[in-house]
Structures are given as structure tokens and as C-alpha cells.
Design a protein around this motif. Structure first.
Motif, short mmCIF file in Angstrom:
data_model
loop_
_atom_site.label_atom_id
_atom_site.label_comp_id
_atom_site.label_asym_id
_atom_site.label_seq_id
_atom_site.Cartn_x
_atom_site.Cartn_y
_atom_site.Cartn_z
N VAL A 247 49.29 25.34 -7.90
CA VAL A 247 50.25 25.99 -6.71
C VAL A 247 49.91 25.73 -5.38
O VAL A 247 48.67 25.83 -5.17
N PRO A 248 50.67 25.49 -4.44
CA PRO A 248 50.33 25.12 -3.31
C PRO A 248 49.92 26.47 -2.69
O PRO A 248 50.32 27.59 -3.00
N GLY A 249 48.76 26.50 -1.79
CA GLY A 249 48.20 27.51 -1.09
C GLY A 249 47.25 28.30 -1.96
O GLY A 249 46.88 29.56 -1.52
N SER A 250 47.12 27.81 -3.24
CA SER A 250 46.13 28.53 -4.03
C SER A 250 44.63 28.41 -3.47
O SER A 250 44.36 27.13 -2.98
N MET A 251 43.94 29.47 -3.62
CA MET A 251 42.35 29.55 -3.20
C MET A 251 41.41 28.97 -4.42
O MET A 251 40.38 28.93 -4.46
N ASN A 252 42.18 28.73 -5.55
CA ASN A 252 41.28 28.01 -6.55
C ASN A 252 40.53 26.91 -6.14
O ASN A 252 41.02 25.84 -5.67
N GLU A 253 39.07 26.70 -6.19
CA GLU A 253 38.24 25.83 -6.26
C GLU A 253 37.98 25.08 -7.41
O GLU A 253 37.19 24.04 -7.45
N GLY A 254 38.86 25.04 -8.59
CA GLY A 254 38.54 24.39 -9.65
C GLY A 254 37.65 25.18 -10.68
O GLY A 254 37.48 26.66 -10.41
N PHE A 255 37.17 24.70 -11.56
CA PHE A 255 36.19 25.49 -12.60
C PHE A 255 35.47 24.54 -13.40
O PHE A 255 35.77 23.29 -13.35
N CYS A 256 34.51 24.90 -14.17
CA CYS A 256 33.64 24.19 -14.90
C CYS A 256 33.55 24.53 -16.62
O CYS A 256 33.86 25.81 -16.68
N CYS A 257 33.69 23.74 -17.42
CA CYS A 257 33.52 23.86 -18.71
C CYS A 257 32.39 23.65 -19.22
O CYS A 257 31.71 22.46 -19.24
N LEU A 258 31.56 24.55 -19.92
CA LEU A 258 30.39 24.54 -20.62
C LEU A 258 30.56 24.20 -21.86
O LEU A 258 30.98 25.46 -22.57
N TYR A 259 29.97 23.37 -22.46
CA TYR A 259 30.21 23.26 -24.07
C TYR A 259 28.75 23.32 -24.62
O TYR A 259 27.93 22.66 -24.22
N ILE A 260 28.83 24.32 -25.58
CA ILE A 260 27.36 24.75 -25.95
C ILE A 260 27.38 24.56 -27.47
O ILE A 260 28.20 25.13 -28.33
N ASP A 261 26.23 24.00 -28.03
CA ASP A 261 26.02 23.67 -29.35
C ASP A 261 24.62 23.99 -29.74
O ASP A 261 23.60 23.42 -29.17
N ILE B 150 28.39 19.97 -19.31
CA ILE B 150 29.24 20.38 -18.38
C ILE B 150 30.22 19.60 -17.89
O ILE B 150 29.85 18.20 -17.39
N SER B 151 31.46 19.72 -17.83
CA SER B 151 32.42 18.95 -17.32
C SER B 151 33.15 19.70 -16.19
O SER B 151 33.13 20.95 -16.34
N ARG B 152 33.78 19.21 -15.29
CA ARG B 152 34.51 19.88 -13.97
C ARG B 152 35.69 19.45 -13.86
O ARG B 152 36.02 18.44 -14.13
N TYR B 153 36.61 20.45 -13.65
CA TYR B 153 37.80 20.36 -13.15
C TYR B 153 37.94 20.31 -11.49
O TYR B 153 37.33 21.41 -10.97
N PRO B 154 38.65 19.62 -10.79
CA PRO B 154 39.41 18.54 -11.34
C PRO B 154 38.60 16.96 -11.26
O PRO B 154 39.19 15.84 -11.80
N ALA C 22 42.23 18.76 -22.93
CA ALA C 22 41.50 17.79 -23.99
C ALA C 22 40.51 16.94 -23.30
O ALA C 22 39.42 16.89 -23.89
N GLU C 23 40.88 16.34 -21.95
CA GLU C 23 39.80 15.64 -21.36
C GLU C 23 38.67 16.25 -20.84
O GLU C 23 37.58 15.70 -21.24
N LEU C 24 38.86 17.56 -20.44
CA LEU C 24 37.59 18.08 -20.03
C LEU C 24 36.68 18.70 -21.30
O LEU C 24 35.52 18.53 -21.06
N LEU C 25 37.29 19.05 -22.38
CA LEU C 25 36.63 19.55 -23.61
C LEU C 25 35.91 18.12 -24.25
O LEU C 25 34.75 18.32 -24.50
N ALA D 292 28.68 15.06 -22.93
CA ALA D 292 27.66 15.55 -22.19
C ALA D 292 26.71 15.92 -22.95
O ALA D 292 25.51 16.00 -22.92
N MET D 293 27.10 17.12 -23.86
CA MET D 293 26.36 17.90 -24.99
C MET D 293 25.69 16.92 -26.02
O MET D 293 24.64 17.10 -26.05
N TYR D 294 26.48 15.98 -26.42
CA TYR D 294 25.62 15.02 -27.44
C TYR D 294 24.60 14.25 -26.74
O TYR D 294 23.85 13.59 -27.31
#
Length: 678
Positions: free
Chosen positions: A267-281, A370-374, A381-384, A390-392
């Protein structure tokens, strides 16, 4: 991060996640479980409570208006009453002021201090009917009794409480009778109450009550049906979006959450800095689950979920991906670029604190990718996938660590995926063969052979066992390869034994995954019977580490196999976790000293002492000793001086293909061996 944490509206979700073991989803009310019925009843009570509070407030306002109306009516009508024109304040004005105030202020007080309570609505019912009576008598009966009483009862019916209607009806009936008995002439001086009028008024009350009770019943039935649909919808939503065991959001909820965050980032003007996905096994959870049993394993999973949740920041989102896998969604903050790794480290520290399960202290590790968006992907699917990779990578590097996905992993993963595909293809096309490395007695005679798996790839040539054996163990293909080795070794042992060429046994290595199978012992015995192999021709080599995961199951397998006549040896002894106490519980025949100690037996006093003690201990237990990895004359002489029973290594013979091994067995010895052992 501007994206809200909840991907659906509050009206679509239950107020809290379901508890463990919640009732079956989507059942109709007539067949619902007791828990569903309890939830339905609680929802009815909650809705009625809201209705009661709301009606309390309406009646308080209504009674304040009626009190003011009573005073105005009294002031207006009093000088024109049948008592004559009076210039002084008539007594019924004071009655309207003070008696009406008493009827009004008590409900106002109760509605403020005890809203929604039964005592409040019953008091409101009594006071409202008395207020109606007051207004009727203030007007000298000019307001038709049944209309005003009917209106009051109709308003009270909004409480959806039959007790309120009953109390209100009794109140007005008693009030009307008492006024007829003690106040036959109204305060206006006119005879307004007659016996037949009293019966008429009571009849009207009963007539109104019949209709109101029927309407009340229909309204409550409608509320029940609405509540039943609401509960069923909540249950469906819970089971669709939450994990039944831990109460955490499930994979579907996680998908909605990630897609919403990705959309918010665009969304234009969004303050979103992205996010990280932590896969724990969780590391080696399957072994713990098998040892504890699935009930206690589920309990451990619930506590793990609680432990992870307690280590998260407020804006993080935790979901259970399935089994012993969890995913944490952490918004990125520009001022904290390492935030996701800090969260992951906090989770690892939390899991390393022991869990008390059934009186046992259980310590768990975890591998976190850990994977990061973007940066690492543009969709869920790509982030997971990349966090999973990385977990493996953490698991392959030794487990219990954190790793952020990088571009270098793509090449490694591609190579590993190709190797795994090649391994599958090699099994299907039977590209594996057995080689046999002889084991010699100290006097130079052949004691037996060890079956070793070799892979010749048509394109790449010979593949080292150090490359494909770990991969087979990671992918579980080691069980299939182990079965192949056992079948081939049994066929060869039967052939050589029938021709009188086999002087001892063929040793077959056993992996921990094979030994962990419930039917392993029966599978081995059936394989020997299938190839008519005498049990004394086969020896199984078990590593110490293979005994660690489930010692009781391994001990049971080995006891059954030993009773059948198969010899058992401990391979790589000295590098695992065996203790003398555990060795005494096992029915063993041989100890194989690991090459790590054999390498230094001629050059290190410490290694020499260790080997000396191992040989002495084994002889005390009645076990034969094999030293593997003998590669120099000095090692050979040192081992002979320590009375080592059997020797194996490149100095004596390399692994041989079937034809060469058969030629060696035909000769029973080789010149180089004789010269070495003499």
C-alpha cells in the motif's frame, strides 16, 4: 508496522482460542457434546445479560419521564378536580412528588449499582406497575386502565424473563384490589372503582399476559436458535483457524496473516518495514515422543508452545505449522535490524530450560531458520520455503542454532536436492553393490567379513559412503538401503556357506533408524529365513549412538536376535554413550574398537591405555575384541601385544568386490597378510 495483527474481524473470531480437547466442530445442537452445550448455555446467559442491562437503562429513563409527567399532571388537573376549585396545593400533588420519587429513584439507584441483576429487574417491574397505577389514579381514571397496564407489561416483556411478567402482574392485581378495598373514592372525590371494574381490569391483565408469555416463548426460542448457530459458527472458525492441541493459530491463519502483511506492505505510504518469518523445528522430538508416549508428547508440545509464546514480543505472531514445527511472524523495525535473530535466540534459551514431564526433566533444543520479506521472497510460499531451508541447514550443521537465509544456500540446496534425487534413482536402478572387507584373527586366519555398501554412479563414478550415507540417514532412505544390504549379505552368506567357503560370519551394519522400528527383529529373522541363511553366518554391528534413542526397544530387538542365533557386536566402541552397566544388560558377542583409538595406539600413551582397558573389560565380560582401522605395522604390533582378538584395516586388506573376496576365501589367506602377521 501498520498492518493489524488479526486478519479477520473480531465478529468473525471467538473471543479466545479454544482449549485443548474442545468439542467436535460443526455439530448441530441436538447432537452437541456437553462442552458445546455448556458453551451454548453460556452464550445465552451472556446475551440475556446484555439485554437486561440495556432494558434497565431504558426503564430508568422511562420512569424519570413518568415521574415528571405525574407531577405535571397533578399540578394541571388538581385545581379542576371534582373536589372543587382549590387555590391551595392539593395532597395528590405531594403524592405525585414524593411517592412518585420513591418509585423512581430506587430503580435508578439499582440500575446504577447492580445493572443486569435479577433484583434490579424485579424491582423495576414492581415500581413500574405502581407508577402506572399512580398515573391512572392521578387522572381520576381518565387513562383507560387496561391500555396503560398493557403498555407497561409489554415494555417489561423486553426483559425476556417470565418471572418479571409474573411479578408485575401480581403487583398490579394486588394494588388494584387494595385500592378498591381501601380507597373506594379516589383522591379526586369521585367513586372510580367498582367490583365488576376490578374483575375486568384483572381479566385484561391475564389476557395481556397470555399473549406476552407466548411472545416471550417465541422470542427465547429464536434467541436459542440464533445462539446455536453462533456457537456452531464459532466452533467452525476455531477449528478452521486454530490448532486443536495448543490453541495457537494454525497454518491457515498464518497464511492469512502473512498475505495481509504482504498486501499492507504494497500500500502506498505504508509505514510497514517488512517482516521476518522464523521456522522452528524441535530437535529429536520424535525420539522423546516415542519414549514418553503420545499423550505425554502432546503435553510437552503444549508446554513448548507456552514457553515460546512467553519469549515473544507483543507484536509477534505465533502459529503451529504442524507436528513439532512452529512459525513465528515478527514485524521488522528499522531501528532494530537484528530483532528477529534476538527473538530466535530468546526462544532457544527458553527451550533449553528443562520441562518437567511425568517426573522427568526433558531438555529440548530447536533449529530455527529465518527468512525476510521482501529480501528473501515476495509471497507466503517462497518465504516459508526459504525459512524451512535455513532451518534444515541448521540441522545439518549440528542443530540447536539460528540461521538467516542467504543466497549461498540456494546453491547448496540445489546440490543437496540433486543428490537426493540421484540417491532415489540409484536405489530404483540398483546401482549399489556390496564389497567385503576381511576380518582376521591374530594368527592371520580369516575370522569373517564386513559387508560395506558401495555406489557406482554411471555419470560421476564411485560415490564415497561418507557422502551418501549421511544423506540417506537424513532422508530416511537408510532403512531401505539397510534392507538391501541385509538381503544381499544373506544371499552371499548362504552361497559361501553351502560351498564351505565362509569361515565365520558376514557382519552387517545397523542404523539407528532401523533399530528404532518396532518390527526390526522380526524383519531380520524373516530375511534370513527367506534366503535359508544359518543365523550363525550373520553378525549385526550396532553403533553405541544407535542405542541412545530408545535403549529398551533396542535391547529387546537384540535379545530376540541373539536368541535366534545371530551374533551381535558394538561398532565404533569408545566414541558413543555406552556405559558398563548398559553393556552388561545387552547380549553381545563382540566389541569393535573405533579407529580413533587405533590410530594413536602406537604413538599415544593415552590411546594405548584406553585400548588396553577396553580389551581387558571386554575379556572380563566374555566378549571378543576387533580393532578396526589398522593401517601401520606399529599399530598391528601394539594390538597384538595387548591380546586383541581380531584385526581389520587397510594394512591387512581393503574392501573387496564379491569375486575378489571369493578368491580370498578360497585361498583362506594371502601372502601379504602372512608376512604382516608373522
Amino acid at each position: 508496522m501498520s498492518t493489524p495483527m488479526n486478519p479477520v474481524s473480531a465478529s468473525q473470531l471467538p473471543d479466545c482460542p479454544p482449549a485443548s480437547g474442545s468439542g467436535a466442530p460443526g455439530q448441530p445442537l441436538s447432537g452437541a457434546s456437553e462442552q458445546s452445550a455448556d458453551a451454548w448455555n453460556e452464550d445465552i446467559r451472556h446475551q440475556l445479560s446484555l439485554v437486561h442491562v440495556r432494558i434497565d437503562r431504558y426503564f430508568v429513563r422511562l420512569m424519570l419521564v413518568q415521574w415528571a409527567a405525574a407531577i405535571v399532571i397533578a399540578l394541571w388537573i388538581s385545581p379542576l378536580s371534582w373536589a372543587g376549585d382549590a387555590s391551595y396545593l392539593h395532597p395528590h400533588v405531594a403524592i405525585a412528588l414524593f411517592y412518585g420519587g420513591l418509585l423512581t429513584l430506587l430503580p435508578v439507584y439499582l440500575a446504577r449499582v447492580a445493572p443486569g441483576r435479577r433484583v434490579t429487574r424485579l424491582t423495576v417491574a414492581v415500581m413500574q406497575m405502581l407508577m402506572s397505577s399512580l398515573l391512572i389514579h392521578l387522572t381520576g381514571g381518565r387513562i383507560e386502565t387496561h391500555f396503560h397496564i398493557f403498555g407497561s407489561l409489554a415494555f417489561l416483556a423486553f426483559y425476556l424473563d417470565w418471572q418479571v411478567l409474573l411479578v408485575a402482574s401480581l403487583t398490579i392485581a394486588i394494588d388494584h384490589c387494595l385500592r378498591g378495598m381501601f380507597l373506594p373514592f379516589s383522591i379526586f372525590g369521585a367513586y372510580t372503582v367498582q367490583p365488576w371494574r376490578c374483575l375486568e381490569h384483572i381479566g385484561w391483565v391475564i389476557f395481556c399476559d397470555i399473549f406476552l408469555f407466548l411472545g416471550l416463548r417465541d422470542r427465547l426460542n429464536g434467541l436459542r436458535n440464533l445462539s446455536a448457530r453462533h456457537i456452531e459458527r464459532e466452533e467452525l472458525l476455531r477449528h478452521a483457524l486454530f490448532d486443536a492441541l495448543t490453541g495457537l493459530p494454525n497454518r491457515s491463519f498464518l497464511s492469512e496473516k502473512m498475505n495481509e502483511a504482504i498486501h499492507g506492505f504494497a500500500v502506498p505510504g505504508s509505514m510497514n518495514e517488512g517482516f521476518c518469518c522464523l521456522y522452528i523445528d524441535l530437535d529429536r522430538f520424535k525420539d522423546i515422543n516415542d519414549r514418553l508416549g503420545h499423550i505425554w508428547g502432546d503435553t510437552l508440545l503444549v508446554r513448548v508452545a507456552e514457553r515460546i509464546k512467553s519469549r515473544l514480543c507483543d507484536d509477534a505472531f505465533l502459529a503451529r505449522a504442524g507436528g513439532d514445527e512452529f512459525v513465528v511472524f515478527v514485524p521488522q523495525i528499522a531501528a532494530q535490524p537484528q530483532r528477529a535473530e534476538e527473538v530466535a535466540r530468546a526462544i532457544l534459551r527458553g527451550l533449553l530450560q528443562p520441562f518437567d514431564i511425568e517426573g522427568s526433566q526433558i531438555t529440548l533444543g530447536a533449529s530455527i531458520g529465518i527468512s525476510r520479506y521482501p529480501q528473501d521472497g515476495q509471497d507466503e510460499a517462497e518465504l516459508l520455503l526459504k525459512s524451512d531451508r535455513a532451518m534444515y541447514a541448521v540441522k545439518r550443521a549440528g542443530r540447536n542454532d539460528v540461521l538467516v537465509h542467504s543466497s549461498e544456500m540456494l546453491d547448496q540446496n540445489s546440490e543437496r536436492q540433486q543428490a537426493e534425487e540421484d540417491l532415489h534413482r540409484a536405489i530404483e536402478k540398483r546401482e549399489f553393490k556390496l564389497h567385503y572387507q576381511p576380518i582376521f584373527h591374530a594368527d592371520g586366519s580369516i575370522a569373517g567379513l564386513e559387508a560395506l555398501l558401495r555406489w557406482h554412479d554411471p555419470a560421476r563414478g564411485n560415490i564415497s559412503p561418507g557422502h551418501f550415507i549421511p544423506l540417506a540417514e537424513e532422508t530416511g532412505l537408510i532403512v531401505q538401503l539397510g534392507g538391501f544390504v541385509l538381503h544381499e549379505a544373506c544371499k552371499q552368506a548362504t552361497d559361501w556357506h553351502s560351498r564351505g567357503l565362509l569361515p565365520g560370519r558376514i557382519a552387517v551394519n545397523v542404523s539407528s533408524l532401523e533399530l528404532a522400528r518396532e518390527d526390526y527383529a522380526q524383519t531380520v529373522i524373516l530375511t534370513l529365513r527367506q534366503h535359508y541363511t544359518p543365523p550363525e553366518c550373520i553378525e549385526l554391528e550396532v553403533t553405541e549412538t544407535a542405542l541412545v534413542n530408545d535403549f529398551a526397544l533396542a535391547e529387546r530387538h537384540l535379545r530376540v536376535l541373539r536368541e535366534y542365533g545371530i551374533r551381535i557386536s558394538i561398532d565404533d566402541f569408545g566414541t558413543g554413550y555406552s556405559s558398563l552397566g548398559r553393556l552388561r544388560q545387552l547380549t553381545l558377542d563382540t566389541l569393535k574398537i573405533d579407529r580413533l583409538f587405533v590410530d594413536g595406539v602406537a604413538s599415544s600413551e593415552a590411546d594405548y591405555t584406553v585400548v588396553e582397558h577396553i580389551i581387558a573389560m571386554a575379556h572380563t565380560l566374555g566378549l571378543a575384541v576387533v580393532a578396526e582401522g589398522v593401517e601401520t605395522d606399529l599399530q598391528l604390533q601394539a594390538l597384538r601385544s595387548l591380546n586383541c582378538d581380531q584385526l581389520q584395516g587397510f594394512l591387512l586388506s581393503r574392501p573387496l568386490d564379491r569375486e575378489t573376496a571369493e578368491a580370498l576365501l578360497t585361498q583362506q589367506t594371502i601372502p601379504s597378510t602372512d608376512s604382516i602377521l608373522s
